[in-house]
Design an enzyme around this catalytic site. Structure first.
Site: not given
Lengths: 61, 452
Positions: B80, B155, B179
């Site tokens: 990420k 996210s 997330s």
């Protein structure tokens, strides 16, 4: 919870005092979000066990 | 022979170790598929080029010398884009970090590389892991591989999309209020948030420091366990190796998360009820567990999240406000409206709610709760302030720092995945993964993949 106009006025002044003078682009939505957050903080205040304890007498104060 | 794109990490790992497939062939296949699907799905913020094949060749050479480092040896993973990888830009989808190329790896990345993994690229997120997805100059919007017009969650959106689409077998993401778990649920894969102390966060950009946790997303529970095993630190029992439970766990149901103002939709509820029946059929006891309503958890969680995020970004908000996207800028400004008293009351509420959860978890081994209201909404249905208006199912277990796992429990009328979350006891990652594994073996939802 503060009314819309009162909240908007407070936000303008508060953000400026904090040096955060850039006004959110969609200000109306921001004010509504602020009011939503205020409802959360009010909820926490009601649930809080930290309460103001007024002095019982002048001596305590 | 190169494994199928949707082969599990465990299957690929065996093929590479037994030299039925080389790490170079597999990495090339991942690169090719990722390059082909990137315009459609936007999973990558940075996709490495052919240079990554040199790392794969080194992995193959080590195996040829008999130096196999473990199940991640020669496996391509994604990171990420709020987690630093030396030599690759960390943009966090923000102009604030334009030009930033870290010289050092985050702790967790070092750990994955030491286990033999290969970093294929950086994965799309939302700006500083907060707010809605925004089309802009700082990266693409990740799109749901089951239907690209729909939201992929956030996210750790790129992580869930890349794994669900078969671009990668696994990824490392972060979780502050769901997330990892939410995008995994919306994309039909597995997201695992361990206890915070298990995976140090050095080199990962924070959202809210007291809530943030790192963890894997993978196609099934076993693959998550393999990545977690390479990352996790003591204390507590050693990382999970045995995925079969010694005896059926006691299952608790967070029923207040289904009712009392919950946004859970009928299809999501039905899928979880069906999952509870599966656990009962596997010999588990299933009982309701009393917890405070979502509203209580969310009030504490949002005040803490916004306060801590504002504290981190305050300097840039004053000096470089123009370098934030509008949605994140405005969300962060909300934090400036909170007082010290608000933050302290939120911490106090957190302590009280966590004590209640601790007591509840004494009576069960695994707690089941929703993680999403239902199927993924269409991207245009997202609301900039949705994070305040719609309660999060995830944040409760960040507040309490409980390990939590989300996995697919069915499909809705639009053909999109439905998810649920399983929550383990403190330091109970192993039994949590065992429960998830048993469910997965019984239902096999993880064997369904999007057509791409």
């Amino acid at each position: 919870m503060p009314e819309y106009d009162e909240a908007a006025q407070w936000l303008h002044e508060h953000l400026a005092r904090q040096g955060l003078g850039v006004v959110p682009a969609r200000f109306e939505g921001f004010v509504l979000a602020y009011q939503h957050l205020q409802a959360m903080t009010e909820h926490l205040r009601q649930r809080s066990q930290i309460a103001v304890q007024p002095a019982a007498s002048a001596d305590d104060a | 022979m190169t494994p199928e794109p949707q082969a599990s990490l465990a299957q690929v790992s065996r093929a590479i170790r037994e030299r039925r497939c080389s790490a170079v062939e597999y990495t090339q296949a991942c690169l090719d598929r990722a390059s082909r699907l990137q315009p459609q799905l936007g999973a990558f913020a940075t996709l490495r080029g052919d240079a990554v094949l040199a790392s794969a060749a080194l992995a193959d050479a080590a195996i040829a010398r008999g130096e196999w480092r473990g199940p991640l040896h020669g496996i391509a993973l994604g990171i990420k884009d709020v987690i630093d990888v030396a030599g690759l830009p960390t943009l966090a989808q923000s102009r604030q970090l334009r030009g930033y190329v870290p010289e050092r790896n985050a702790w967790a990345v070092d750990r994955l590389l030491a286990a033999g993994a290969i970093v294929l690229g950086k994965l799309t997120t939302h700006e500083f892991a907060f707010g809605p997805p925004v089309v802009g100059e700082c990266g693409p919007v990740a799109r749901n591989p089951w239907n690209p017009r729909h939201f992929a969650g956030g996210s750790s959106s790129g992580a869930a999309v890349a794994v669900a689409a078969g671009m990668l077998p696994g990824a490392l993401g972060s979780d502050t209020a769901g997330s990892l778990r939410s995008p995994a649920a919306l994309c039909g894969v597995v997201g695992f948030k361990p206890s915070r102390a298990r995976i140090p966060r050095h080199g990962a950009w924070p959202l809210a420091d007291s809530l943030d946790a790192l963890g894997p997303i993978a196609r099934n529970v076993e693959d998550c366990a393999l990545i977690y095993q390479a990352l996790a630190l003591p204390p507590g029992p050693p990382p999970p190796l045995a995925l079969r439970w010694p005896k059926p766990p006691r299952i608790g149901v967070a029923r207040s998360f289904f009712n009392q103002g919950s946004p859970l939709q009928a299809q999501g509820r039905e899928a979880i009820e069906a999952a509870l029946a599966v656990f009962a059929g596997l010999g588990c006891s299933v009982s309701d567990v009393p917890l405070a309503p979502l509203r209580d958890w969310n009030a504490a969680g949002m005040v803490i999240l916004l306060s801590e995020a504002y504290a981190f970004h305050q300097h840039w908000l004053r000096t470089r406000p123009q370098d934030y996207g509008q949605a994140l800028h405005d969300a962060l400004l909300l934090g400036a409206t909170l007082s010290a008293a608000d933050y302290v009351r939120a911490l106090e509420q957190r302590q009280r709610l966590t004590a209640q959860l601790d007591a509840a978890m004494h009576t069960v081994d695994v707690l089941i709760a929703p993680i999403q209201a239902g199927q993924a909404p269409r991207l245009e249905q997202l609301n900039e302030w949705g994070f305040l208006e719609t309660p999060s199912f995830g944040i409760a277990f960040n507040l309490g720092d409980y390990p939590a796992l989300s996995l697919c429990c069915g499909f809705g009328d639009l053909g999109l995945p439905l998810g649920m979350q399983l929550v383990g006891r403190r330091t109970g990652e192993q039994s949590l993964l065992q429960a998830g594994y048993a469910y997965e073996q019984a239902c096999a939802w993880h064997l369904r993949h999007p057509s791409l």
